[in-house]
Write a protein that holds these residues in place. Structure first.
Motif, PDB file in Angstrom:
ATOM      1  N   SER A  57       7.512  39.429  53.825  1.00  0.00           N
ATOM      2  CA  SER A  57       8.102  40.110  52.678  1.00  0.00           C
ATOM      3  C   SER A  57       7.317  39.714  51.431  1.00  0.00           C
ATOM      4  O   SER A  57       6.899  38.568  51.294  1.00  0.00           O
ATOM      5  CB  SER A  57       9.563  39.686  52.521  1.00  0.00           C
ATOM      6  N   ILE A  58       7.144  40.650  50.517  1.00  0.00           N
ATOM      7  CA  ILE A  58       6.420  40.320  49.292  1.00  0.00           C
ATOM      8  C   ILE A  58       7.357  39.797  48.209  1.00  0.00           C
ATOM      9  O   ILE A  58       6.920  39.430  47.127  1.00  0.00           O
ATOM     10  CB  ILE A  58       5.617  41.524  48.759  1.00  0.00           C
ATOM     11  N   ASP A  59       8.658  39.736  48.491  1.00  0.00           N
ATOM     12  CA  ASP A  59       9.629  39.314  47.494  1.00  0.00           C
ATOM     13  C   ASP A  59       9.392  37.905  46.969  1.00  0.00           C
ATOM     14  O   ASP A  59       9.566  37.650  45.779  1.00  0.00           O
ATOM     15  CB  ASP A  59      11.051  39.406  48.054  1.00  0.00           C
ATOM     16  N   ASN A  60       9.008  36.988  47.835  1.00  0.00           N
ATOM     17  CA  ASN A  60       8.868  35.592  47.426  1.00  0.00           C
ATOM     18  C   ASN A  60       7.423  35.124  47.355  1.00  0.00           C
ATOM     19  O   ASN A  60       7.169  33.921  47.362  1.00  0.00           O
ATOM     20  CB  ASN A  60       9.651  34.690  48.392  1.00  0.00           C
ATOM     21  N   LEU A  61       6.498  36.062  47.290  1.00  0.00           N
ATOM     22  CA  LEU A  61       5.085  35.681  47.232  1.00  0.00           C
ATOM     23  C   LEU A  61       4.702  35.201  45.844  1.00  0.00           C
ATOM     24  O   LEU A  61       5.218  35.686  44.841  1.00  0.00           O
ATOM     25  CB  LEU A  61       4.190  36.866  47.591  1.00  0.00           C
ATOM     26  N   ALA A  62       3.782  34.270  45.826  1.00  0.00           N
ATOM     27  CA  ALA A  62       3.238  33.795  44.554  1.00  0.00           C
ATOM     28  C   ALA A  62       2.383  34.891  43.941  1.00  0.00           C
ATOM     29  O   ALA A  62       1.791  35.704  44.663  1.00  0.00           O
ATOM     30  CB  ALA A  62       2.397  32.547  44.793  1.00  0.00           C
ATOM     31  N   SER A  64      -0.520  34.779  42.797  1.00  0.00           N
ATOM     32  CA  SER A  64      -1.902  34.709  43.271  1.00  0.00           C
ATOM     33  C   SER A  64      -2.054  35.438  44.622  1.00  0.00           C
ATOM     34  O   SER A  64      -3.063  36.085  44.867  1.00  0.00           O
ATOM     35  CB  SER A  64      -2.352  33.267  43.397  1.00  0.00           C
ATOM     36  N   LYS A  65      -1.072  35.334  45.478  1.00  0.00           N
ATOM     37  CA  LYS A  65      -1.129  36.022  46.760  1.00  0.00           C
ATOM     38  C   LYS A  65      -0.992  37.538  46.570  1.00  0.00           C
ATOM     39  O   LYS A  65      -1.680  38.311  47.228  1.00  0.00           O
ATOM     40  CB  LYS A  65      -0.008  35.505  47.690  1.00  0.00           C
ATOM     41  N   LEU A  66      -0.156  37.929  45.641  1.00  0.00           N
ATOM     42  CA  LEU A  66      -0.029  39.353  45.345  1.00  0.00           C
ATOM     43  C   LEU A  66      -1.334  39.912  44.800  1.00  0.00           C
ATOM     44  O   LEU A  66      -1.765  41.004  45.148  1.00  0.00           O
ATOM     45  CB  LEU A  66       1.111  39.591  44.333  1.00  0.00           C
ATOM     46  N   ARG A  67      -2.021  39.128  43.971  1.00  0.00           N
ATOM     47  CA  ARG A  67      -3.317  39.542  43.422  1.00  0.00           C
ATOM     48  C   ARG A  67      -4.334  39.700  44.557  1.00  0.00           C
ATOM     49  O   ARG A  67      -5.111  40.639  44.559  1.00  0.00           O
ATOM     50  CB  ARG A  67      -3.791  38.516  42.395  1.00  0.00           C
ATOM     51  N   GLN A  68      -4.279  38.793  45.526  1.00  0.00           N
ATOM     52  CA  GLN A  68      -5.182  38.874  46.678  1.00  0.00           C
ATOM     53  C   GLN A  68      -4.954  40.176  47.445  1.00  0.00           C
ATOM     54  O   GLN A  68      -5.905  40.845  47.840  1.00  0.00           O
ATOM     55  CB  GLN A  68      -4.929  37.709  47.634  1.00  0.00           C
ATOM     56  N   ILE A  69      -3.717  40.539  47.630  1.00  0.00           N
ATOM     57  CA  ILE A  69      -3.392  41.753  48.358  1.00  0.00           C
ATOM     58  C   ILE A  69      -3.900  42.977  47.606  1.00  0.00           C
ATOM     59  O   ILE A  69      -4.493  43.875  48.185  1.00  0.00           O
ATOM     60  CB  ILE A  69      -1.862  41.853  48.613  1.00  0.00           C
ATOM     61  N   VAL A  70      -3.679  42.993  46.308  1.00  0.00           N
ATOM     62  CA  VAL A  70      -4.108  44.119  45.486  1.00  0.00           C
ATOM     63  C   VAL A  70      -5.639  44.228  45.482  1.00  0.00           C
ATOM     64  O   VAL A  70      -6.191  45.311  45.604  1.00  0.00           O
ATOM     65  CB  VAL A  70      -3.581  43.998  44.049  1.00  0.00           C
ATOM     66  N   ASP A  71      -6.306  43.090  45.338  1.00  0.00           N
ATOM     67  CA  ASP A  71      -7.776  43.093  45.320  1.00  0.00           C
ATOM     68  C   ASP A  71      -8.318  43.571  46.639  1.00  0.00           C
ATOM     69  O   ASP A  71      -9.257  44.280  46.725  1.00  0.00           O
ATOM     70  CB  ASP A  71      -8.315  41.712  45.009  1.00  0.00           C
TER      71      ASP A  71
END
Length: 71
Positions: A57-62, A64-71
């Motif tokens: 789930s992306i709800d509790n991601l940091a 920085s991890k969300l940025r990695q996914i987007v990049d």
């Protein structure tokens, strides 16, 4: 990585296998081995665990991890 570590990694990888899952499993086994010896797993083992951890789930991601996914 040491030569023997790379050899184990290449042996574990198969053409139809999920490389991230294999790396995570190997890093998990190494971490358990270190912890049973009352030692802290080395940075590269922890980095492999962090980089290959399954995201449910992306709800509790940091951020920085969300940025990695987007990049």
């Amino acid at each position: 990585m040491a030569d023997e570590d790379l050899d184990m990694l290449y042996e574990a990888l198969a053409a139809d296998a999920d490389p991230a899952a294999i790396v995570h499993r190997l890093a998990e086994e190494a971490a358990v081995e270190y912890r049973t010896q009352n030692r802290i797993p080395p940075d590269h083992v922890q980095a492999a665990l962090d980089a290959t951890r399954e995201v449910k789930s992306i709800d509790n991601l940091a951020p920085s991890k969300l940025r990695q996914i987007v990049d």
